[in-house]
Write an enzyme that holds these catalytic residues in place. Sequence first.
Site, PDB file in Angstrom:
ATOM      1  N   TRP A  96       0.808  -1.223   0.000  1.00  0.00           N
ATOM      2  CA  TRP A  96       0.000   0.000   0.000  1.00  0.00           C
ATOM      3  C   TRP A  96       0.836   1.266   0.000  1.00  0.00           C
ATOM      4  O   TRP A  96       0.351   2.334  -0.346  1.00  0.00           O
ATOM      5  CB  TRP A  96      -0.924   0.020   1.224  1.00  0.00           C
ATOM      6  CG  TRP A  96      -0.214  -0.213   2.529  1.00  0.00           C
ATOM      7  CD1 TRP A  96      -0.102  -1.392   3.203  1.00  0.00           C
ATOM      8  CD2 TRP A  96       0.513   0.750   3.304  1.00  0.00           C
ATOM      9  NE1 TRP A  96       0.659  -1.233   4.347  1.00  0.00           N
ATOM     10  CE2 TRP A  96       1.045   0.076   4.443  1.00  0.00           C
ATOM     11  CE3 TRP A  96       0.778   2.117   3.166  1.00  0.00           C
ATOM     12  CZ2 TRP A  96       1.804   0.727   5.410  1.00  0.00           C
ATOM     13  CZ3 TRP A  96       1.542   2.759   4.126  1.00  0.00           C
ATOM     14  CH2 TRP A  96       2.039   2.073   5.231  1.00  0.00           C
ATOM     15  N   LYS A 149      -2.182  -8.475  -7.515  1.00  0.00           N
ATOM     16  CA  LYS A 149      -3.112  -8.222  -6.422  1.00  0.00           C
ATOM     17  C   LYS A 149      -2.577  -7.037  -5.620  1.00  0.00           C
ATOM     18  O   LYS A 149      -1.576  -7.156  -4.921  1.00  0.00           O
ATOM     19  CB  LYS A 149      -3.254  -9.419  -5.495  1.00  0.00           C
ATOM     20  CG  LYS A 149      -4.385  -9.228  -4.465  1.00  0.00           C
ATOM     21  CD  LYS A 149      -4.140  -9.933  -3.152  1.00  0.00           C
ATOM     22  CE  LYS A 149      -3.355  -9.093  -2.201  1.00  0.00           C
ATOM     23  NZ  LYS A 149      -4.125  -7.917  -1.690  1.00  0.00           N
ATOM     24  N   PRO A 150      -3.248  -5.879  -5.701  1.00  0.00           N
ATOM     25  CA  PRO A 150      -2.801  -4.735  -4.912  1.00  0.00           C
ATOM     26  C   PRO A 150      -3.247  -4.874  -3.463  1.00  0.00           C
ATOM     27  O   PRO A 150      -4.112  -5.701  -3.125  1.00  0.00           O
ATOM     28  CB  PRO A 150      -3.489  -3.552  -5.590  1.00  0.00           C
ATOM     29  CG  PRO A 150      -4.742  -4.135  -6.172  1.00  0.00           C
ATOM     30  CD  PRO A 150      -4.397  -5.550  -6.553  1.00  0.00           C
ATOM     31  N   ALA A 151      -2.674  -4.055  -2.602  1.00  0.00           N
ATOM     32  CA  ALA A 151      -3.077  -4.039  -1.196  1.00  0.00           C
ATOM     33  C   ALA A 151      -4.530  -3.597  -1.078  1.00  0.00           C
ATOM     34  O   ALA A 151      -5.000  -2.741  -1.842  1.00  0.00           O
ATOM     35  CB  ALA A 151      -2.176  -3.096  -0.410  1.00  0.00           C
ATOM     36  N   GLU A 154      11.101  -8.473  -2.415  1.00  0.00           N
ATOM     37  CA  GLU A 154      11.609  -7.219  -1.847  1.00  0.00           C
ATOM     38  C   GLU A 154      10.923  -7.079  -0.497  1.00  0.00           C
ATOM     39  O   GLU A 154       9.754  -6.720  -0.422  1.00  0.00           O
ATOM     40  CB  GLU A 154      11.287  -6.042  -2.774  1.00  0.00           C
ATOM     41  CG  GLU A 154      12.116  -4.811  -2.481  1.00  0.00           C
ATOM     42  CD  GLU A 154      11.386  -3.800  -1.630  1.00  0.00           C
ATOM     43  OE1 GLU A 154      11.649  -3.790  -0.404  1.00  0.00           O
ATOM     44  OE2 GLU A 154      10.572  -3.043  -2.157  1.00  0.00           O
ATOM     45  N   LEU A 155      11.667  -7.410   0.561  1.00  0.00           N
ATOM     46  CA  LEU A 155      11.062  -7.595   1.878  1.00  0.00           C
ATOM     47  C   LEU A 155      11.422  -6.457   2.831  1.00  0.00           C
ATOM     48  O   LEU A 155      11.786  -5.380   2.417  1.00  0.00           O
ATOM     49  CB  LEU A 155      11.476  -8.962   2.422  1.00  0.00           C
ATOM     50  CG  LEU A 155      11.194 -10.143   1.478  1.00  0.00           C
ATOM     51  CD1 LEU A 155      11.671 -11.457   2.075  1.00  0.00           C
ATOM     52  CD2 LEU A 155       9.713 -10.218   1.124  1.00  0.00           C
ATOM     53  N   SER A 162       6.230  -7.553   3.766  1.00  0.00           N
ATOM     54  CA  SER A 162       6.918  -7.954   4.992  1.00  0.00           C
ATOM     55  C   SER A 162       7.704  -9.242   4.805  1.00  0.00           C
ATOM     56  O   SER A 162       7.357 -10.099   3.988  1.00  0.00           O
ATOM     57  CB  SER A 162       5.905  -8.136   6.130  1.00  0.00           C
ATOM     58  OG  SER A 162       5.158  -9.327   5.947  1.00  0.00           O
TER      59      SER A 162
END
Length: 465
Positions: free
Chosen positions: A133, A157-159, A232-233, A211
């Site tokens: 987001w 799939k977006p936030a 990419e965390l 995350s």
Amino acid sequence: MSTQFKVMNPATGELVKKVNYNTKEEIKQALENGHCAFKKWSKLNAHTRSKLLKGWSQIIQENKEEIAEVMTIENGKPLKESLGEVTYATSYIDWYAEEAIRIYGRTIPASTETKRIVVTKQPIGLVAAITPWNFPAAMMTRKAAPALAAGCAFIVKPAEETPLTTMKLIELAHEVGIPKDAIQCVNGKGPEVGALFTDSEYVRKITFTGSTPVGKSLIRNSADTVKHVTMELGGHAPLIVAEDADLDFAVTQTILSKFRNAGQTCVCANRVIVHESIVGVFSEKLTEAVNRLKVGNGMDEETDIGPIIHEKGFLKIVSQVKDAIEKGAEVLLGNKYNADKEQGYFFVHPTVLKNVDTTMNIMQEETFGPIVPITTFKELDEAVDIANSTPYGLAAYFFTNDYKVGTYLHDHLDFGIIGWNDGAPSGAHVPFGGMKESGLGREGGSEGIEPYLETKYLSIGHYDQ
């Protein structure tokens, strides 16, 4: 499960729009459609794909103000930051529109006169993305642009907090002629959609920004079908200020790094590590500058810091600050909040903490908020130890004008992205990604298209006539 979810304005708590959840059957059909679209899109010549990507970038820029307003309303970030993000998002499309026509193979000298060896690159297949987001435009285009450029089909799939920006961008992609099934958007609960993505026989690659715990889960769940993954965390970026640093410049760059999107970015400076001989002066200069930042609704042009995205994030920030104070941290500025759970908005005023140490949660857990914890070091290797002490290795920053110090820090900091006298090192033309538990793979730069390509080796045997 409800068939709809609400997109709320985090600055006011007001309803922005109700969005339909896609059903399990709809998502499965979308994946099958994407797989079929891949067969056609991958055969389209690279120059045509490049031209379509350039058209997508252009139409986004033509609708820049509208997209930025949508982003600010659903995300909360200041409008000036949203406008900047739209430009940042199109920079990825522009870059990979050019990379599309530079996917090269090669020939390799054979070890015998009766063979010829050729290496080619081909698109990996259908790519499924899950985006966060905090950067609803740039994190999508950073994945979609190289995927499409390589010849892959793409589904995202977006936030749930910020789907509207992504939906608008994909609508514009279709408008310029990118096939509807070659780039798609689905909406749903993260764990449910994630499972459909990782279980699908049609998906050949998962790309995720978010995350570390969720990333680990996606990696595990992708193993059964041996999917390629780019992750990419989380990050917990240190910022080191050496004894010889230009303090005024370091303060300006610290603010640039720390307070963008109210500190809600994975590369924010989260741990400020200052040489003990200058910590007093640096802290005073930083506090004075931070005190000038304006907190408010992102639609107000004077706003520098918008709201926290939701209550969960707000409570984590409050908990970290409280823990630090209880363990001896000194509040130089802030520790003030404007929050109303019933109304649905949560603002955190920029906070500067001094006398922070590694026993405090804020030094160990990723902070997604406008909080600056300051700790000190005496010897350079002590600063390095503090910086490297967490499982994260995404971004790090340091300030020094001594090339020996700078070279030492570069060589010893375990981070994928490092800013030397630079608080904003990101760009479409450079590789973005982390070490340790901060991710796998790189996005951006010439490296960013490689994860969407398979390498095929052909050995041709022949006989002299």
